[in-house]
Design an enzyme around this catalytic site. Structure first.
Site, PDB file in Angstrom:
ATOM      1  N   CYS A 206      -5.664  -2.461   2.063  1.00  0.00           N
ATOM      2  CA  CYS A 206      -5.584  -2.552   3.517  1.00  0.00           C
ATOM      3  C   CYS A 206      -6.918  -2.926   4.162  1.00  0.00           C
ATOM      4  CB  CYS A 206      -5.010  -1.243   4.051  1.00  0.00           C
ATOM      5  SG  CYS A 206      -4.409  -1.295   5.748  1.00  0.00           S
TER       6      CYS A 206
ATOM      7  N   LYS B 124      -8.972   4.195  -2.246  1.00  0.00           N
ATOM      8  CA  LYS B 124      -9.440   3.583  -1.002  1.00  0.00           C
ATOM      9  C   LYS B 124     -10.737   4.231  -0.524  1.00  0.00           C
ATOM     10  CE  LYS B 124      -7.423   2.139   3.432  1.00  0.00           C
ATOM     11  NZ  LYS B 124      -6.188   2.185   4.248  1.00  0.00           N
TER      12      LYS B 124
ATOM     13  N   GLU C  50       0.822  -1.200   0.000  1.00  0.00           N
ATOM     14  CA  GLU C  50       0.000   0.000   0.000  1.00  0.00           C
ATOM     15  C   GLU C  50       0.866   1.265   0.000  1.00  0.00           C
ATOM     16  OE1 GLU C  50      -3.970   1.426   2.346  1.00  0.00           O
ATOM     17  OE2 GLU C  50      -2.239   0.999   3.604  1.00  0.00           O
TER      18      GLU C  50
END
Length: 327
Positions: free
Chosen positions: A179, A145, A54
């Site tokens: 994540c 995200k 990430e």
């Protein structure tokens, strides 16, 4: 790992590479060079797909929890945020062109975690994004995200559903999340419904974060590649702004995040055991026949679903603050 698969063929197999590397922190060009080296290493091992952690490019915002990041209008936080934006990836100006060229030259797909500074959101906010580059060197999707975690919200903006997509690669359809998005059942379901049977999960680092991987593999009956970053004190450049403050309280420990990258088969068994504390590019061959075998008794959006009772609606439009019409 030795797989006993009787209905497999060469076309079912895919050679994939885990790239657990540390960035040259907040230095986009130097980190791009490390990414390039890892891709070359994977190509030498005949990889057809490689995945990175990430925001490995140009690095995870470790300073927030270490320098009182929630202090409003603080000059230190403003300086660090400005520096981070300066080193962010701007896809529109060609920051990923060399990576795309390598993908094309090696016939290799790439999942790359980036801190993105997109022009379609004004060019002055940053997003934790996962870029998928296909084996022809084209950017297939950029997933921003959906919800930054905890202190990440002080520097990352919330994304949208545009990147909730899968892509064909050999016998597989590959998809990915950033994540803690991997804990979001509906985000996972969106990818399952789009045909995912290889799931890529990127993490900033920390072995504990990838412990979900066997569960994800068994839930999706898919291969799961979890790739984490690695960060040591020695990976901070000497000219990092406010370096002394960032490292204060770290004691004698050299490690901020220790990796934990792994690859899991659809039955939840490890193909690559968690890799801790080292930089490495490690490959393994996966087989789509095992996906088909494991879907025999459970397919989360197929025969073991009830869309007449439970269904998901996904908005995949790219969200922007303004839409301009010039004609």
């Amino acid at each position: 790992m030795s797989l006993s698969i009787n209905n497999s063929s060469k076309k079912d197999q895919l050679n994939v590479a885990v790239a657990q590397i540390a960035p040259v922190w907040l230095n986009r060009e130097a980190t791009l060079a490390k990414v390039s080296d890892a891709i070359s290493d994977a190509a030498a091992q005949n990889a057809q797909l490689i995945g990175f952690g990430e925001t490995v490019l140009p690095g995870y915002p470790f300073w927030i929890e270490r320098t009182d990041g929630a202090r409003f209008n603080d000059p230190v936080q403003k300086d660090l945020h400005a520096h981070y934006l300066d080193q962010a990836v701007v896809i529109e100006r060609g920051d990923l062109d060399t990576v795309c060229a390598q993908a094309r030259d090696h016939g290799m797909a790439i999942y790359l975690g980036i801190y993105e500074r997109p022009m379609d959101r004004g060019g002055h906010s940053g997003f934790c994004s996962l870029a998928y580059i296909d084996e022809n060197g084209a950017i297939g999707s950029v997933h921003r995200k959906l919800m930054p975690t905890y202190e990440e919200r002080l520097t990352w903006s919330p994304g949208d559903g545009n990147g909730l997509r899968t892509h064909p690669l050999g016998a597989f359809r590959v998809g990915g999340l950033n994540c803690w998005e991997n804990w979001m059942p509906l985000a996972r379901t969106a990818l399952y419904a789009d045909g995912e049977d290889f799931h890529f999960a990127c993490w900033p680092g920390g072995e504990r974060n990838t412990r979900i991987s066997p569960f994800l593999a068994q839930e999706g009956r898919s291969y799961v590649m979890s790739v984490s970053g690695l960060m040591r004190v020695s990976d901070f450049p000497d000219d990092t702004p406010y370096l002394e403050q960032i490292l204060a309280g770290n004691g004698q420990a050299d490690m901020l995040t220790n990796g934990g990258s792994c690859l899991v088969a659809p039955d939840g068994s490890y193909v690559i055991e968690p890799i801790v504390g080292i930089e490495v590019v490690k490959t393994a061959t996966i087989d789509h026949a095992m996906v088909r075998q494991e879907r025999q008794n459970f397919d989360p959006v197929g025969h073991y679903s009830r869309p007449d009772i439970l269904k998901l609606e996904v908005d995949r439009r790219r969200q922007t603050a303004a839409r301009f019409r010039d004609e």
